[in-house]
Design a protein around this motif. Structure first.
Motif, PDB file in Angstrom:
ATOM      1  N   LYS A   9      68.187  38.650  14.720  1.00 59.91           N
ATOM      2  CA  LYS A   9      67.038  37.546  14.432  1.00 59.91           C
ATOM      3  C   LYS A   9      66.868  37.852  12.947  1.00 59.91           C
ATOM      4  O   LYS A   9      66.589  36.991  12.115  1.00 59.91           O
ATOM      5  CB  LYS A   9      65.977  37.427  15.018  1.00 59.91           C
ATOM      6  N   ASN A  25      60.911  19.900   8.173  1.00 59.99           N
ATOM      7  CA  ASN A  25      61.522  20.129   9.258  1.00 59.99           C
ATOM      8  C   ASN A  25      63.221  20.043   9.408  1.00 59.99           C
ATOM      9  O   ASN A  25      63.851  19.404   8.596  1.00 59.99           O
ATOM     10  CB  ASN A  25      61.254  19.103  10.443  1.00 59.99           C
ATOM     11  N   LYS A  43      64.336  18.727  16.466  1.00 63.70           N
ATOM     12  CA  LYS A  43      64.067  19.438  15.702  1.00 63.70           C
ATOM     13  C   LYS A  43      64.667  21.040  15.794  1.00 63.70           C
ATOM     14  O   LYS A  43      64.262  21.713  16.833  1.00 63.70           O
ATOM     15  CB  LYS A  43      62.231  19.588  15.563  1.00 63.70           C
ATOM     16  N   GLY A  61      64.113  23.674  13.516  1.00 65.84           N
ATOM     17  CA  GLY A  61      63.483  24.749  12.938  1.00 65.84           C
ATOM     18  C   GLY A  61      62.497  24.269  11.720  1.00 65.84           C
ATOM     19  O   GLY A  61      62.653  22.939  11.482  1.00 65.84           O
ATOM     20  N   GLU A  62      62.073  25.109  10.924  1.00 68.11           N
ATOM     21  CA  GLU A  62      61.277  24.854   9.866  1.00 68.11           C
ATOM     22  C   GLU A  62      61.618  25.767   8.451  1.00 68.11           C
ATOM     23  O   GLU A  62      62.160  26.706   8.543  1.00 68.11           O
ATOM     24  CB  GLU A  62      59.724  25.194  10.108  1.00 68.11           C
ATOM     25  N   LEU A 101      69.868  29.573  10.747  1.00 67.51           N
ATOM     26  CA  LEU A 101      69.106  28.124  10.693  1.00 67.51           C
ATOM     27  C   LEU A 101      70.190  27.115  10.213  1.00 67.51           C
ATOM     28  O   LEU A 101      70.291  27.338   9.014  1.00 67.51           O
ATOM     29  CB  LEU A 101      67.970  27.879  10.271  1.00 67.51           C
TER      30      LEU A 101
END
Length: 385
Positions: A15, A260, A271, A273-274, A299
């Protein structure tokens, strides 16, 4: 030897997504008799566990759990920043037949990694040797096990050298050239992920329309090996997305808000992720409606291109950036924060304010680069960034 990939995507190492440019290989032995390569996924693939090697090897297979160019946590020292680490699983009772098979598989893996990254057998060390060099914690593996069969690290390096001489190019492995593909099925349908490459294989997952996946292998029947299993790519169910690193990088421009990331090139997409204001992304593709396919760490997805602007060039360093009271502010600080975030040293939002999070990130970066760990961004740290 069977070879498969199963990313430990819940492990803290994965991560964090910190990058590694391999300068060597470190060999470990698990000291957990009877726990085989596939068993470590359940043990380590969870949040709160930072330790993670790149792969485990036993007498049957290699299971790769981290990308080779991702920083692992296996050495307990600075070798985490420079070495790929893999563990050889020990059997119960230390059977010689098992040992020989596991040894041969480890030799094959090490030779492949040497060929892939331009290393030689001289850049392969054990955990024990790493400790003697001051770059790893005080462990004695794998000598405690290998000594029972009169094998040493010198023997291992010699075997790798012989393997490289026999086949210097090495067989291509599935992680060498994964393809990025999009699921193209009707909106009310899904694409099955199966345990085996046939409709008779057990259903293990479902891929949604528009979902983006990595494909590591395609067999003669059109089945594609993805993370977690096999999906049928025939009839256009999986279509390759052209990677386009030449499209460059952009910065998120959403003052006071987030952007987004979606699985389709429109606001109705799911969606994923951000993105924080001020953070940077790699542009991988363009849609006709102005949406852009982006990548930031792990991402990947689509965003509205109106909220992305060109990145500023690297500014000239005119002062020493450091933690002060009140905090230093400026575009030079923002640039450094963006660059640290790109490299996997988390500063938080790139807000142009040199706070405690930025100070910690700078110190971690300096330690990885063998610079003075003072948290100050001077000429040497600036140059490395």
């Amino acid at each position: 030897m069977d070879w498969r990939i199963q990313w430990m995507d819940q492990n803290d190492c994965y991560k964090q997504g910190r990058k590694l440019m391999p300068k060597g290989i470190m060999v470990h032995a698990t000291a957990s008799p009877g726990v085989m390569a596939e068993d470590w996924y359940k043990r380590w693939n969870k949040g709160g566990i930072e330790k993670c090697v790149h792969a485990f090897v036993d007498n049957r297979e290699t299971v790769q759990y981290l990308p080779w160019d991702m920083r692992g946590w296996h050495a307990g020292g600075s070798a985490n920043n420079t070495h790929i680490g893999f563990e050889i699983c020990e059997d119960k009772g230390w059977n010689e037949a098992y040992f020989i098979s596991a040894w041969e598989n480890a030799v094959e893996l090490a030779a492949h990694l040497c060929a892939r990254y331009g290393l030689t057998q001289r850049q392969i060390i054990s955990h024990k040797e790493g400790h003697a060099q001051g770059i790893a914690s005080n462990h004695g593996d794998p000598d405690h096990w290998w000594g029972k069969f009169n094998r040493t690290m010198d023997d291992f390096r010699a075997a790798v050298a012989q393997k490289l001489a026999e086949n210097p190019a090495q067989e291509e492995r599935p992680e060498d050239a994964p393809k990025t593909m999009r699921v193209c099925v009707p909106e009310d349908d899904f694409l099955a992920v199966r345990a085996a490459p046939s409709n008779a294989g057990a259903l293990v997952d479902k891929l949604a329309p528009g979902e983006i996946v990595k494909v590591y292998e395609v067999n003669a029947s059109g089945w594609c090996k993805t993370k977690g299993g096999w999906s049928y790519g025939g009839k256009g169910y999986l279509q390759e997305i052209s990677e386009a690193p030449s499209l460059g990088r952009k910065r998120v421009n959403t003052p006071g808000d987030i952007l987004n990331v979606r699985d389709e090139a429109n606001a109705k997409g799911k969606k994923l992720g951000e993105l924080a204001h001020g953070s940077q992304v790699t542009i991988c593709g363009l849609a006709d409606n102005g949406w852009m396919l982006i990548q930031q760490g792990n991402l990947r997805g689509w965003v509205n291109g109106r909220y992305l602007v060109n990145c500023a060039a690297k500014p000239e360093l005119t002062r020493i950036l450091k933690l002060t009271s009140p905090n230093m502010r400026g575009e030079d600080v923002r640039w450094a924060q963006n660059r640290l975030n790109e490299l996997g040293y988390d500063c938080g939002a790139a807000d142009g304010i040199f706070g405690p999070n930025t100070d910690r990130a700078v110190k971690s970066f300096q330690m990885a680069c063998n610079l003075t760990r003072d948290g100050d961004i001077g000429p040497k740290t600036w140059e490395k960034l």
